[in-house]
Structures are given as structure tokens and as C-alpha cells.
Design a protein around this motif. Sequence first.
Motif, mmCIF file in Angstrom:
data_model
loop_
_atom_site.group_PDB
_atom_site.id
_atom_site.type_symbol
_atom_site.label_atom_id
_atom_site.label_comp_id
_atom_site.label_asym_id
_atom_site.label_seq_id
_atom_site.Cartn_x
_atom_site.Cartn_y
_atom_site.Cartn_z
ATOM 1 N N CYS A 46 0.832 -1.211 0.000
ATOM 2 C CA CYS A 46 0.000 0.000 0.000
ATOM 3 C C CYS A 46 0.865 1.259 0.000
ATOM 4 N N GLY A 47 0.539 2.186 -0.891
ATOM 5 C CA GLY A 47 1.255 3.448 -0.930
ATOM 6 C C GLY A 47 1.104 4.253 0.343
ATOM 7 N N THR A 48 -0.039 4.094 1.027
ATOM 8 C CA THR A 48 -0.276 4.860 2.247
ATOM 9 C C THR A 48 0.578 4.371 3.424
ATOM 10 N N LEU A 49 1.284 3.239 3.243
ATOM 11 C CA LEU A 49 2.197 2.768 4.278
ATOM 12 C C LEU A 49 3.558 3.455 4.187
ATOM 13 N N GLY A 50 3.670 4.399 3.257
ATOM 14 C CA GLY A 50 4.904 5.170 3.174
ATOM 15 C C GLY A 50 6.016 4.445 2.461
ATOM 16 N N SER A 51 7.227 4.526 2.995
ATOM 17 C CA SER A 51 8.410 3.918 2.380
ATOM 18 C C SER A 51 8.128 2.490 1.954
ATOM 19 N N SER A 52 8.090 2.256 0.638
ATOM 20 C CA SER A 52 7.688 0.938 0.145
ATOM 21 C C SER A 52 8.661 -0.153 0.558
ATOM 22 N N SER A 53 9.969 0.116 0.461
ATOM 23 C CA SER A 53 10.944 -0.916 0.814
ATOM 24 C C SER A 53 10.969 -1.146 2.324
ATOM 25 N N GLY A 54 10.942 -0.061 3.104
ATOM 26 C CA GLY A 54 10.950 -0.198 4.554
ATOM 27 C C GLY A 54 9.704 -0.884 5.073
ATOM 28 N N SER A 55 8.560 -0.537 4.511
ATOM 29 C CA SER A 55 7.307 -1.156 4.951
ATOM 30 C C SER A 55 7.228 -2.608 4.500
ATOM 31 N N ALA A 56 7.754 -2.910 3.327
ATOM 32 C CA ALA A 56 7.771 -4.303 2.863
ATOM 33 C C ALA A 56 8.616 -5.159 3.792
ATOM 34 N N ASP A 57 9.773 -4.645 4.204
ATOM 35 C CA ASP A 57 10.629 -5.381 5.144
ATOM 36 C C ASP A 57 9.906 -5.610 6.473
ATOM 37 N N ALA A 58 9.229 -4.573 6.969
ATOM 38 C CA ALA A 58 8.508 -4.697 8.236
ATOM 39 C C ALA A 58 7.367 -5.708 8.128
ATOM 40 N N LEU A 59 6.678 -5.700 6.996
ATOM 41 C CA LEU A 59 5.588 -6.658 6.796
ATOM 42 C C LEU A 59 6.115 -8.092 6.766
#
Length: 207
Positions: A46-59
Motif C-alpha cells: 500500500c502506498g499509504t504505508l509510506g516507504s515501500s521498501s521499509g514497509s515491505a521489510d517490516a511486513l
Amino acid sequence: MTASVSRSLLPLAGGITGVLVFGLAYACGAPPFGKERGEIKAAAVCGTLGSSSGSADALREVLPDKSTYVFDDAITDARTDDMDFSYETSCFVDGDGKQLVVATVEMLQYDNADDWRKDVVEELVPASSVKPFVAADMAVASREIAALYVPCVRRGLGRHLSVVVQLKEPGKGDDEELRQGLITLAQNTALFAHQRAKCDAPSKVTQ
């Protein structure tokens, strides 16, 4: 006679053992029965989760193993100008048909941050389950949720962004790993929302 009967029972015992091992492997998801974990691509997050790479890692850290992940993203109420006092977004993450994460942002105003915590956070989780961390005007998190009360509008009543990331089905990490992953997601979401909502008050959120 007794020895003959015992020898005849050996194949049966072996068969029962095989069935038990088969059933245990199936229940535990061991190969060849386990599902391969689906890929969480930064471009799909989701774009609304901000930093795509950082949020992907967290997910990847917080989500349970699922064969497929689906992201549903929406800015349902965009703030158009300085006279607009509404902003709202949502991101839903599903895995194999089950809802795993709900991340929401809404522009709200409370007399104080404690009222926000009681009204928003404690409606979702017990007050005793969350611990504070340093961010925004108030920030709390646990293995199930991370939430921030972020300054947005300077003038008037000083409206804030209420950022909540809730994990509905946790992954395999320990409590602190899950908590830190949710904090990362909430902070990334807050920074994106703060910019997208044209906020002019300092967010007090860092990555």
C-alpha cells in the motif's frame, strides 16, 4: 504361537507409525504439505504505508506465512487545501483470504492525547498491553498494534492525525520483534500521511 502372532503384528505397528508421522507432518505443514510463503513485493505494498521498501521489510517480519498476500489501499478523504480539516486513508492486507493487517489514518481533534488513547487505542486493545515509545504527541505499541497521535494543523484547534496499524494475525516473531515491526509501519504511515495531508505542524516522527 505367541511369537508368530507378534511377528504378524509388526507390519501393522509399522503402518500405524507411518500414519501418525504422515498426520503430524501434515498438521505442522512440513514438506511436502507446507505452503510456500508468498512474496511481499515493495511495489505491491500500500502506498499509504509510506516507504515501500521499509514497509515491505517490516511486513515480512510481522506477517504470518501465507501463500498469497493482497493489498487494498485507499485515500478515502484527501485534504485539498488549508481550509479542509478532513483526511482519511486505509490499507488492508489479506493473506489466503484472511485479514492480517488494518492500517488507518484519520484527522481528529481531542482536548489532550490521553483522550485520544482512551477513545481510539483502548477500543482495540487493553490499555495494559501497550507500551509508549518516543514519537508524535503520543505513541504506543504492542505485539498487536502501533498507534500515533501526530500533530498536523498549527492553527485553530490544532488538529492531529490518528495513525493506527493493527495486526490481526501475528507472524512467528517474538513480542518485541512484532512490536518493532508495527512501530516501523506506523511511523512510515505517519510520515506519508503528514506530507500527503499538507500538514504544517512538525510531525515529531522520525524513521
